[in-house]
Write a protein that holds these residues in place. Sequence first.
Motif, short mmCIF file in Angstrom:
data_model
loop_
_atom_site.label_atom_id
_atom_site.label_comp_id
_atom_site.label_asym_id
_atom_site.label_seq_id
_atom_site.Cartn_x
_atom_site.Cartn_y
_atom_site.Cartn_z
N GLU A 126 0.89 -1.54 -0.17
CA GLU A 126 -0.26 0.20 0.07
C GLU A 126 1.03 1.18 -0.23
N ASN A 127 1.74 0.95 0.73
CA ASN A 127 2.78 2.31 0.59
C ASN A 127 3.23 2.71 -0.84
N LEU A 128 3.73 1.43 -0.87
CA LEU A 128 4.85 1.83 -2.81
C LEU A 128 3.49 1.97 -3.68
N LYS A 129 2.06 1.55 -3.48
CA LYS A 129 0.79 2.34 -4.26
C LYS A 129 0.49 3.41 -4.81
N GLN A 130 0.65 4.10 -3.15
CA GLN A 130 0.51 5.19 -2.93
C GLN A 130 1.28 6.36 -3.69
N ALA A 131 3.16 6.12 -3.80
CA ALA A 131 3.83 6.67 -4.21
C ALA A 131 4.21 6.64 -6.19
N TYR A 132 2.82 5.40 -6.01
CA TYR A 132 3.34 4.54 -8.07
C TYR A 132 2.29 6.41 -8.28
N ALA A 133 0.70 6.01 -7.17
CA ALA A 133 -0.35 7.27 -7.93
C ALA A 133 0.06 7.78 -7.87
N GLU A 134 1.42 8.83 -6.80
CA GLU A 134 1.91 10.18 -7.37
C GLU A 134 3.39 10.26 -7.89
#
Length: 136
Positions: A126-134
Amino acid sequence: MYPEEIVIPMKEQLTFNGFEDLTTAEKVDEAMKKEGTTLVMVNSVCGCAAGAARPGVLLSLTGEKAPKNLTTVFAGFDLDAVKRVREYLMPFPPSSPAVALFKDGELVHMLERHHIEGHSAQAIAENLKQAYAEFV
């Protein structure tokens, strides 16, 4: 340095899933020159790499967005490659496992060991997915 028979299966968990195995400083430099987003996992033999980091990184790739380039180095094995990656990760201190996201060669997101150890694979994903979204 860790024995190859221990390291190879841990490397394959990522390379069989599309990660480029960066084994030399030159390969690291080539990967960092690529356009777009590049994920770098500093892999390790530790339990938090096996139980959380590798599974979390793989789970992070199941979302709508994912980095264009997937790469890995192995601490305690790919010595020159890890040394070079750590230069790109400055000012962060050496950490393994670690996961870094670069955009056009610039470090934009970093998970150090203390962000991984004691956390679930799902939390890391989830942490990485948030970074990908940004950034992706």
